[in-house]
Write a protein that holds these residues in place. Structure first.
Motif, PDB file in Angstrom:
ATOM      1  N   ALA A 102       0.721  -1.384   0.033  1.00 53.49           N
ATOM      2  CA  ALA A 102       0.004   0.076  -0.093  1.00 53.49           C
ATOM      3  C   ALA A 102       1.105   1.388   0.015  1.00 53.49           C
ATOM      4  O   ALA A 102       0.554   2.217  -0.895  1.00 53.49           O
ATOM      5  CB  ALA A 102      -1.084  -0.058   1.205  1.00 53.49           C
ATOM      6  N   GLU A 155      -3.716  -2.755   4.989  1.00 51.63           N
ATOM      7  CA  GLU A 155      -4.083  -3.641   5.935  1.00 51.63           C
ATOM      8  C   GLU A 155      -4.267  -2.916   7.364  1.00 51.63           C
ATOM      9  O   GLU A 155      -5.157  -3.511   8.251  1.00 51.63           O
ATOM     10  CB  GLU A 155      -3.233  -4.680   6.070  1.00 51.63           C
ATOM     11  N   ASN A 177      -6.452  -9.096  -0.914  1.00 61.51           N
ATOM     12  CA  ASN A 177      -5.743  -8.086   0.168  1.00 61.51           C
ATOM     13  C   ASN A 177      -4.709  -7.163  -0.620  1.00 61.51           C
ATOM     14  O   ASN A 177      -4.621  -6.213  -0.235  1.00 61.51           O
ATOM     15  CB  ASN A 177      -5.230  -8.863   1.284  1.00 61.51           C
ATOM     16  N   ALA A 193      -4.717  -3.231  -1.009  1.00 63.24           N
ATOM     17  CA  ALA A 193      -3.330  -2.380  -0.736  1.00 63.24           C
ATOM     18  C   ALA A 193      -3.308  -1.493  -1.928  1.00 63.24           C
ATOM     19  O   ALA A 193      -2.900  -0.483  -2.003  1.00 63.24           O
ATOM     20  CB  ALA A 193      -2.304  -3.227  -0.552  1.00 63.24           C
TER      21      ALA A 193
HETATM   22  P1  FDA Z   1       2.296  -4.652   4.777  1.00 65.34           P
HETATM   23  O1  FDA Z   1       2.292  -5.342   6.114  1.00 65.34           O
HETATM   24  O2  FDA Z   1       2.841  -5.266   3.416  1.00 65.34           O
HETATM   25  O3  FDA Z   1       3.557  -3.449   4.917  1.00 65.34           O
HETATM   26  C1  FDA Z   1       3.568  -2.552   6.256  1.00 65.34           C
HETATM   27  C2  FDA Z   1       5.113  -2.200   6.236  1.00 65.34           C
HETATM   28  O4  FDA Z   1       5.078  -1.216   7.437  1.00 65.34           O
HETATM   29  C3  FDA Z   1       6.110  -3.049   6.254  1.00 65.34           C
HETATM   30  O5  FDA Z   1       7.232  -2.863   5.561  1.00 65.34           O
HETATM   31  C4  FDA Z   1       6.772  -2.929   7.774  1.00 65.34           C
HETATM   32  O6  FDA Z   1       7.975  -3.318   7.920  1.00 65.34           O
HETATM   33  C5  FDA Z   1       6.331  -1.518   8.062  1.00 65.34           C
HETATM   34  N1  FDA Z   1       6.043  -1.472   9.359  1.00 65.34           N
HETATM   35  C6  FDA Z   1       5.211  -1.982  10.467  1.00 65.34           C
HETATM   36  N2  FDA Z   1       5.335  -1.558  11.680  1.00 65.34           N
HETATM   37  C7  FDA Z   1       6.474  -0.401  11.413  1.00 65.34           C
HETATM   38  C8  FDA Z   1       6.950   0.199  12.549  1.00 65.34           C
HETATM   39  N3  FDA Z   1       6.685   0.096  14.025  1.00 65.34           N
HETATM   40  N4  FDA Z   1       8.077   1.231  12.038  1.00 65.34           N
HETATM   41  C9  FDA Z   1       8.220   1.299  10.908  1.00 65.34           C
HETATM   42  N5  FDA Z   1       7.935   0.502   9.908  1.00 65.34           N
HETATM   43  C10 FDA Z   1       6.610  -0.406  10.196  1.00 65.34           C
HETATM   44  N6  FDA Z   1      -2.353 -11.330   0.044  1.00 65.34           N
HETATM   45  C11 FDA Z   1      -2.641 -11.348  -1.209  1.00 65.34           C
HETATM   46  O7  FDA Z   1      -3.561 -10.584  -1.662  1.00 65.34           O
HETATM   47  N7  FDA Z   1      -2.204 -12.268  -1.853  1.00 65.34           N
HETATM   48  C12 FDA Z   1      -1.173 -13.317  -1.401  1.00 65.34           C
HETATM   49  O8  FDA Z   1      -0.620 -14.045  -2.234  1.00 65.34           O
HETATM   50  C13 FDA Z   1      -0.937 -13.049  -0.046  1.00 65.34           C
HETATM   51  N8  FDA Z   1      -0.035 -13.860   0.571  1.00 65.34           N
HETATM   52  C14 FDA Z   1       0.312 -13.728   1.914  1.00 65.34           C
HETATM   53  C15 FDA Z   1       1.224 -14.539   2.641  1.00 65.34           C
HETATM   54  C16 FDA Z   1       1.678 -14.321   3.681  1.00 65.34           C
HETATM   55  C17 FDA Z   1       2.607 -15.247   4.460  1.00 65.34           C
HETATM   56  C18 FDA Z   1       1.302 -13.251   4.550  1.00 65.34           C
HETATM   57  C19 FDA Z   1       1.719 -12.916   5.996  1.00 65.34           C
HETATM   58  C20 FDA Z   1       0.257 -12.239   4.031  1.00 65.34           C
HETATM   59  C21 FDA Z   1      -0.127 -12.391   2.737  1.00 65.34           C
HETATM   60  N9  FDA Z   1      -0.994 -11.537   2.007  1.00 65.34           N
HETATM   61  C22 FDA Z   1      -1.419 -11.873   0.526  1.00 65.34           C
HETATM   62  C23 FDA Z   1      -1.709 -10.467   2.661  1.00 65.34           C
HETATM   63  C24 FDA Z   1      -0.693  -9.214   2.204  1.00 65.34           C
HETATM   64  O9  FDA Z   1       0.489  -9.483   2.347  1.00 65.34           O
HETATM   65  C25 FDA Z   1      -1.227  -8.284   3.006  1.00 65.34           C
HETATM   66  O10 FDA Z   1      -2.504  -7.701   3.102  1.00 65.34           O
HETATM   67  C26 FDA Z   1      -0.545  -6.612   2.262  1.00 65.34           C
HETATM   68  O11 FDA Z   1       0.817  -7.078   2.257  1.00 65.34           O
HETATM   69  C27 FDA Z   1      -0.807  -5.585   3.200  1.00 65.34           C
HETATM   70  O12 FDA Z   1      -0.027  -4.452   2.837  1.00 65.34           O
HETATM   71  P2  FDA Z   1       0.310  -3.136   3.357  1.00 65.34           P
HETATM   72  O13 FDA Z   1       1.070  -2.180   2.783  1.00 65.34           O
HETATM   73  O14 FDA Z   1      -0.917  -2.694   4.075  1.00 65.34           O
HETATM   74  O15 FDA Z   1       1.199  -3.665   4.708  1.00 65.34           O
END
Ligand code: FDA
Length: 384
Positions: A13, A357, A369, A373
């Protein structure tokens, strides 16, 4: 002002919002504490990233407001993302149920997003803590930088060992936004061994319809050493709340099939009929659960129907979930009631945006998901 926007989180996202805003002329800084961007993209879809789904529609998302996601999803569709993928020469295929994957590697999706960010002149600072966020005179101050817009794109707490945190909720609360209680979703469910000897079935998979709270998913179910998983159960888990039963339909036409087996092999026991349809260890467990010891020929229609009911409605009572450590996503999150569905901007805090997310929008398994994003990222990126 150093930047027009600071984006917290270099996930799907955040990178999408950054590229969109940067290419529209905004000066954008992305901050992330991780050592590389898009870590969840890299591990997604078994390393091939299930980057969207051909069947995306608002009904495939959970939220306290089921209408909230419609606007962003309709303005940046799965076809728009596919177009971007193709412009970057990334080969893709449909696996099943409209799920689109890279032929090669999820790394291509991250490289594509980084190239799009570079085209927009986006600065990305990795290994950077967010720390205190200042807000004064229409500017947000984070990690020594200043901007007129701040985007919360730090995702949810699923898979903490990858650096996932719930910081989005802390930031939202600091600015007076509501947070819908987060909970693990797309997550395996745990069972009480007294209810079903699932440990003897660990690793057994079979097609099933999993139903909970009136919602059903037809896909594979998997028995694990702690309970239930597999796509059908993961999907149902997002709708499951403690105390609710989950029903598995392991053999939709079991009633007719058992009567046919009685005609075909009257001297056999029901276990033989079960073994024709179910994996051996599951057939053994269901045979023990049904508990009929006489030959099929001696079983009445009513007895066979009762046996079939065990197969069409195997009702189990999960004791819980495997938690954030195993949850693919986090349901709940920043309350959509406090956000504009067009721009993702907070109604009460001009310049503050929430995407991905972190927001109370959770998709089904299968690329939904990521589509949220991308779409929410574009909506905010265009508005910045
Ligand atoms: P995302 O979690 O990707 O990014 C958040 C970022 O913020 C990260 O880079 C993190 O390091 C950073 N961050 C967090 N806390 C922080 C802090 N305190 N300080 C600084 N930085 C911080 N979905 C789908 O559509 N198809 C798929 O194939 C999959 N497969 C899948 C496999 C697995 C194992 C998981 C765990 C999840 C999936 N998903 C998925 C879900 C998908 O990965 C998820 O919904 C998106 O990555 C969300 O994207 P965001 O950018 O919102 O958050």
């Amino acid at each position: 002002m150093d930047y027009d926007a600071i984006i917290l989180g270099a996930g799907g996202a955040g990178l999408m919002a950054a590229a969109t805003a940067g290419q529209a002329g905004a000066r954008v800084l992305v901050i992330d504490h991780a050592d590389k961007p898009g870590k969840k993209i890299l591990i997604s879809g078994g390393g091939r990233c299930n980057f969207t789904n051909m069947g995306v529609e608002a009904g495939c998302f959970l939220s306290d407001n089921p209408h909230f996601a419609k606007s962003a999803l309709s303005r940046y569709t799965q076809w728009d993302f596919l177009d971007l993928v193709e412009r970057h020469g990334i080969a893709w295929h449909e696996k099943t149920l409209g799920q689109l994957f890279c032929d090669g590697s999820a790394k291509q999706i991250v490289a594509m997003l980084l190239a799009e960010c570079a085209a927009g002149g986006v600065d990305i600072r990795l290994g950077t803590q967010i720390g205190e966020i200042g807000h004064a005179d229409g500017a947000f101050h984070v990690a020594g930088a200043r901007a007129r817009a701040l985007v919360i794109a730090t995702g949810g707490p699923s898979i903490p060992k990858m650096g996932a945190t719930g910081i989005a909720y802390d930031i939202a609360e600091r600015f007076g936004l509501g947070v819908v209680a987060p909970r693990p979703a797309l997550v395996p469910l745990t069972l009480d061994p007294a209810e079903m000897p699932f440990q003897t079935m660990s690793g057994v998979a079979c097609p099933a319809v999993a139903t909970t709270a009136g919602v059903s998913f037809e896909e594979a179910a998997l028995f694990t050493h702690r309970g239930l998983s597999g796509p059908a159960v993961l999907q149902a888990s997002s709708y499951w709340h403690p105390g609710q039963p989950v029903s598995l339909n392991l053999w939709p036409d079991a009633a007719q099939a058992l009567r046919a087996a009685r005609r075909r092999m009257p001297r056999a026991h029901i276990k033989a009929a079960l073994s024709e349809h179910l994996p051996k260890r599951l057939a053994d467990a269901m045979d023990a659960r049904i508990g009929l010891t006489t030959e099929l020929a001696n079983l009445s229609d009513a007895a066979l129907d009762a046996a079939a009911a065990n197969l069409t409605d195997l009702t189990l009572h999960p004791t819980g979930t495997e938690g954030y450590a195993k949850a693919e996503v986090t349901a709940g999150g920043i309350d959509t009631a406090d956000l504009s569905s067009k721009t993702m901007e907070a109604r009460k805090v001009p310049g503050l945006y929430s995407i991905g997310e972190a927001v109370d929008v959770t998709g089904w398994l299968g690329g939904y998901n990521f589509q949220w994003a991308w779409a929410s990222g574009v909506a905010a990126g265009q508005a910045i």
